[in-house]
Design a protein around this motif. Structure first.
Motif, short mmCIF file in Angstrom:
data_model
loop_
_atom_site.label_atom_id
_atom_site.label_comp_id
_atom_site.label_asym_id
_atom_site.label_seq_id
_atom_site.Cartn_x
_atom_site.Cartn_y
_atom_site.Cartn_z
N ALA A 244 0.93 -1.29 -0.20
CA ALA A 244 -0.09 -0.09 0.03
C ALA A 244 0.81 1.29 0.05
N SER A 245 2.13 1.12 0.75
CA SER A 245 2.78 2.34 0.79
C SER A 245 3.82 2.26 -0.60
N MET A 246 3.60 1.44 -1.53
CA MET A 246 4.73 1.60 -2.58
C MET A 246 4.13 2.29 -3.69
N GLN A 396 7.67 -8.32 -1.58
CA GLN A 396 8.41 -9.38 -0.90
C GLN A 396 9.86 -9.03 -0.68
N ARG A 397 10.52 -8.46 -1.82
CA ARG A 397 11.95 -7.88 -1.63
C ARG A 397 11.91 -6.92 -0.63
N LYS A 398 11.12 -6.08 -0.41
CA LYS A 398 11.39 -4.74 0.46
C LYS A 398 11.02 -5.32 1.93
N TYR A 399 10.25 -6.31 1.93
CA TYR A 399 9.68 -6.50 3.43
C TYR A 399 10.68 -6.45 4.27
N ALA A 400 11.80 -7.24 4.34
CA ALA A 400 12.88 -7.45 5.16
C ALA A 400 13.10 -6.07 5.61
N GLU A 401 13.62 -5.21 4.71
CA GLU A 401 14.26 -3.90 4.98
C GLU A 401 13.08 -3.14 5.74
N VAL A 402 11.92 -3.04 5.31
CA VAL A 402 10.86 -2.39 6.06
C VAL A 402 10.48 -3.08 7.57
N ALA A 403 10.54 -4.38 7.52
CA ALA A 403 10.72 -4.85 9.02
C ALA A 403 11.67 -4.50 9.89
N GLU A 404 12.92 -4.36 9.33
CA GLU A 404 14.05 -3.99 10.09
C GLU A 404 13.75 -2.37 10.60
N GLN A 405 13.13 -1.57 10.00
CA GLN A 405 12.75 -0.30 10.03
C GLN A 405 11.63 0.11 11.17
N PHE A 406 10.85 -1.00 11.18
CA PHE A 406 9.63 -1.19 11.96
C PHE A 406 10.20 -1.64 13.38
N ALA A 407 11.03 -2.41 13.30
CA ALA A 407 11.36 -3.01 14.76
C ALA A 407 12.24 -1.88 15.37
N ASN A 408 13.14 -1.18 14.56
CA ASN A 408 13.94 -0.12 15.01
C ASN A 408 13.13 1.21 15.70
N GLY A 409 11.89 1.30 14.57
CA GLY A 409 11.15 2.36 15.26
C GLY A 409 10.35 2.36 16.47
N VAL A 410 9.62 1.07 16.57
CA VAL A 410 8.88 0.84 17.81
C VAL A 410 9.86 0.99 19.02
N VAL A 420 6.32 5.69 13.89
CA VAL A 420 6.36 4.36 13.10
C VAL A 420 5.37 4.13 12.31
N ALA A 421 4.15 4.45 12.71
CA ALA A 421 2.85 4.42 11.85
C ALA A 421 3.00 5.44 10.56
N GLU A 422 3.28 6.75 11.06
CA GLU A 422 3.33 7.56 10.15
C GLU A 422 4.51 7.77 8.86
N LYS A 423 5.84 7.10 9.54
CA LYS A 423 6.80 6.72 8.51
C LYS A 423 6.48 5.79 7.77
N LEU A 424 5.91 4.69 8.06
CA LEU A 424 5.54 3.29 7.13
C LEU A 424 4.20 3.40 6.70
N LYS A 425 3.46 4.48 6.83
CA LYS A 425 1.97 4.49 6.51
C LYS A 425 1.22 3.30 6.84
N LEU A 426 1.20 3.03 8.13
CA LEU A 426 0.55 2.19 8.77
C LEU A 426 -0.66 2.70 9.41
N THR A 427 -1.83 1.94 9.96
CA THR A 427 -2.84 2.42 10.98
C THR A 427 -2.51 2.14 12.32
N VAL A 428 -2.91 2.86 13.19
CA VAL A 428 -2.79 2.62 14.75
C VAL A 428 -4.13 2.08 14.79
N GLN A 429 -4.27 0.90 15.63
CA GLN A 429 -5.60 0.33 15.66
C GLN A 429 -5.76 0.38 17.36
N LYS A 430 -7.03 0.29 17.63
CA LYS A 430 -7.09 0.42 19.18
C LYS A 430 -8.16 -0.73 19.45
N ALA A 431 -7.92 -1.27 20.79
CA ALA A 431 -9.03 -2.46 21.19
C ALA A 431 -9.28 -2.03 22.78
#
Length: 631
Positions: A244-246, A396-410, A420-431
């Protein structure tokens, strides 16, 4: 003094070396010089199993299980029960080794060879002359980190150990009379009449006072517990969110179109006819030579007169399925035919006749009669599919790179997930009201035990900071934080007044039903004619007639020495049941196939029981001691 030592440090080191090394030579080196002594956790035949041995064995088992099942929860593998099971397996192995040594049970070379031949991967390495491909065999066992000698020694050891238990298990058998006795008892049927006193029928008779309800509430605090709950927010990273972010480059999209047009448009189809002279691959060399010469003669004939191909095929082709149609095979794609045939057909131009083509079926002469080229769709027509396919590949090729950014960001911005949500264009969900155990119907991250465990970890609850990035599936990670937490506590009476009322009434209703049932059972035993029972039904373990399991068990356990027999059974909150056993009903004759299956099942049970008893005897013989309490 220290200054003197510093000036002559080299001399001092040599002197110490000369003093220390002889002590190791004459006294020896004990492992306790380098590691702390490990406590004994078990003893078999006088030999100890140390804590360090147990730890190493469990670590190896866990690593093997994780390699075979990457999704398995690491906490399960390291639970007290899992660790104790490893110790029991170690003890069992030591017992069997001791027994094999004392009984002189050694697997022979012939047994080893037979076992090797029964392994499909090794059996497949046999050459046509029956010999084993030694290099392929070495490579096969080498892939498991072993040499052929080590692999065979390990297999020989396992065969020796299997003989120990095999002497008890393999000698076990059951007779037809034993099967009949056991199965008739297991599946016995009885004619019964039942009267159920349902607790719900007595609810209207229960009158609860406020004092009684308060007393019940105070006596059963465990029934009114509010489990710990948390309000959480979380983000999930998966391949879909990466896609979705590509944003695709237009030039890349057009290049992908050009490179994959033939694949996306569909395969070219070809139509051909053939003449076949049969010669299977296991035919003799003389027969194959004769068949090739016959095919070559037919080839020369049709090349002189291509129009006669169909007539020659009808007369001379040995393919019974196509000969009558002049050898016509219809349209086919490249993968539809065996490779030699397909390669030859796709090398021809329309109307051409091939040379003699050899395949596993024999020798072919092929005439290409038609070519069907699929229409080529335009870039605009394929654009949606092109975008989808290219995004999936790049994601698929980019996931590993983005996963590292995700882990470092949180981790780096641990007090919120917005960054991290804004940087990687993710949605913050609540429960809300999230518990430590996945709720029924939960989906995604909130259904993953590992993620919930991270959320409810002490450091997460205390600091309200982000969890680490948790892998919750293949190509899927999540991180979250607790925004509010409510520990487990007993709810106030006012909050659960209705529940207190319902539970109190249910308990008292069951008590009244039980009292009524027990009174009726006593009265009906004395005066059977006045019994108000249900209609007679034939019941069995395989024929429960919609009766509760407790009723079936009570009816089948009742003594039948003097029939009719009376018994009662407490059904808990459901009430009480009075049972009258009228007779034992003979079990219907069974199909021979069912009887054979039951005999096999009973034999397995019997062998398992004898094996377990024999192992217990071996444990006593070899003085097994496990010094760790079972969890």
């Amino acid at each position: 003094m220290f200054e003197a030592i510093r000036k002559h440090s080299k001399f001092v080191m040599i002197l110490l070396f000369l003093l220390i090394i002889p002590s190791f030579i004459f006294v020896g080196i004990d492992q306790n010089y380098f590691s702390e002594s490990s406590p004994t956790v078990a003893r078999v035949d006088g030999h100890e199993i140390k804590q360090s041995d147990w730890d190493n064995a469990h670590r190896m088992e866990s690593d093997q299980l994780r390699a075979a099942n990457p999704e398995v929860d690491a906490k399960l593998l390291d639970s007290p029960q899992a660790r104790y099971a490893t110790l029991e397996r170690m003890v069992r192995d030591r017992v069997l080794v001791a027994a094999a040594q004392k009984m002189h049970m050694v697997a022979s070379d012939a047994q080893l060879v037979r076992s090797l031949q029964q392994i499909p991967a090794i059996a497949a390495l046999k050459r046509a002359d029956g010999t084993l491909d030694a290099e392929a065999y070495r490579a096969l066992v080498g892939a498991q980190g072993m040499t052929p000698e080590g692999f065979e020694a390990n297999l020989r050891s396992n065969l020796s150990l299997s003989q120990v238990m095999g002497s008890a298990i393999n000698s076990s058998f059951v007779t037809d009379s034993q099967v009949k006795l056991a199965m008739d008892a297991l599946y016995q049927r009885r004619e019964v009449q039942v009267a159920q006193f349902k607790a719900s029928d007595f609810a209207s008779k229960v009158k609860a006072t406020p004092e009684e309800l308060q007393a019940y509430y105070k006596a059963h605090p465990d029934k009114f517990q509010q489990a710990e709950q948390a309000s959480v927010e979380y983000v999930v990273l998966d391949s879909a969110s990466v896609q979705a972010s590509m944003v695709l480059n237009e030039d890349d999209l057009r290049t992908y179109y050009q490179e994959n047009l033939s694949r996306l448009a569909g395969q070219e189809e070809r139509r051909a006819s053939h003449i076949l002279i049969n010669a299977t691959k296991d035919a003799s060399a003389a027969d194959r030579t004769k068949a090739r010469e016959q095919a070559q003669a037919l080839l020369e004939q049709v090349r002189k007169d291509p129009e006669s191909f169909a007539a020659v095929a009808k007369q001379s082709s040995q393919d019974s399925g196509t000969a009558q149609s002049g050898g016509d095979l219809g349209f086919f794609t490249r993968g539809d035919m065996v490779k030699p045939f397909s390669d030859a057909a796709y090398a021809l131009k329309k109307g051409d006749i091939s040379d003699v083509v050899e395949s596993d079926f024999g020798f072919h002469i092929i005439q290409l009669t038609d070519i069907k080229t699929p229409p080529q769709p335009s870039f605009a027509e394929l654009r949606p599919r092109l975008e989808k396919d290219l995004k999936e590949q790049q994601a698929q090729r980019k996931y590993a790179e983005v996963a590292e950014q995700f882990a470092n960001g949180v981790y780096e911005q641990s007090d919120n997930l917005q960054g991290v949500a804004e940087k990687l264009k993710l949605t913050v969900q609540k429960a809300e009201r999230v518990s430590r155990i996945p709720a029924p119907g939960a989906q995604g991250a909130l259904a993953n035990p590992r993620f919930l465990e991270a959320l409810f970890a002490p450091e997460s609850l205390e600091s309200k900071r982000n969890t680490e990035a948790v892998e919750i599936g293949s190509g899927m990670m999540a991180a979250g934080r607790v925004t509010a937490y409510s520990p487990a506590h007993t709810l106030a009476f006012e909050e659960v007044a209705d529940k207190v009322q319902a539970l109190y009434v249910a308990q008292k209703s069951a008590e009244l039903a039980r009292e009524e049932g027990q009174a009726k059972l006593k009265a009906w035993k004395e005066q059977p004619a006045g019994a108000a029972l249900g209609a007679a039904v034939v019941i069995g373990r395989d024929q429960p007639q919609n009766l509760p399991r407790e009723v079936i068990d009570a009816a089948l356990h009742a003594s039948v020495e003097g029939l009719p027999a009376w018994t009662g059974v407490d059904l808990g909150n459901l009430g009480y049941a009075v049972i009258k056993v009228n007779s034992v009903v003979e079990r219907p004759a069974q199909d021979a196939q069912i009887v054979a299956a039951q005999k096999q099942q009973l034999a397995q049970w019997w062998a398992g029981a004898e094996g377990a008893a024999y192992y217990e005897m071996l444990k006593a013989r070899f003085k097994v001691q496990i010094k760790v309490d079972r969890p």
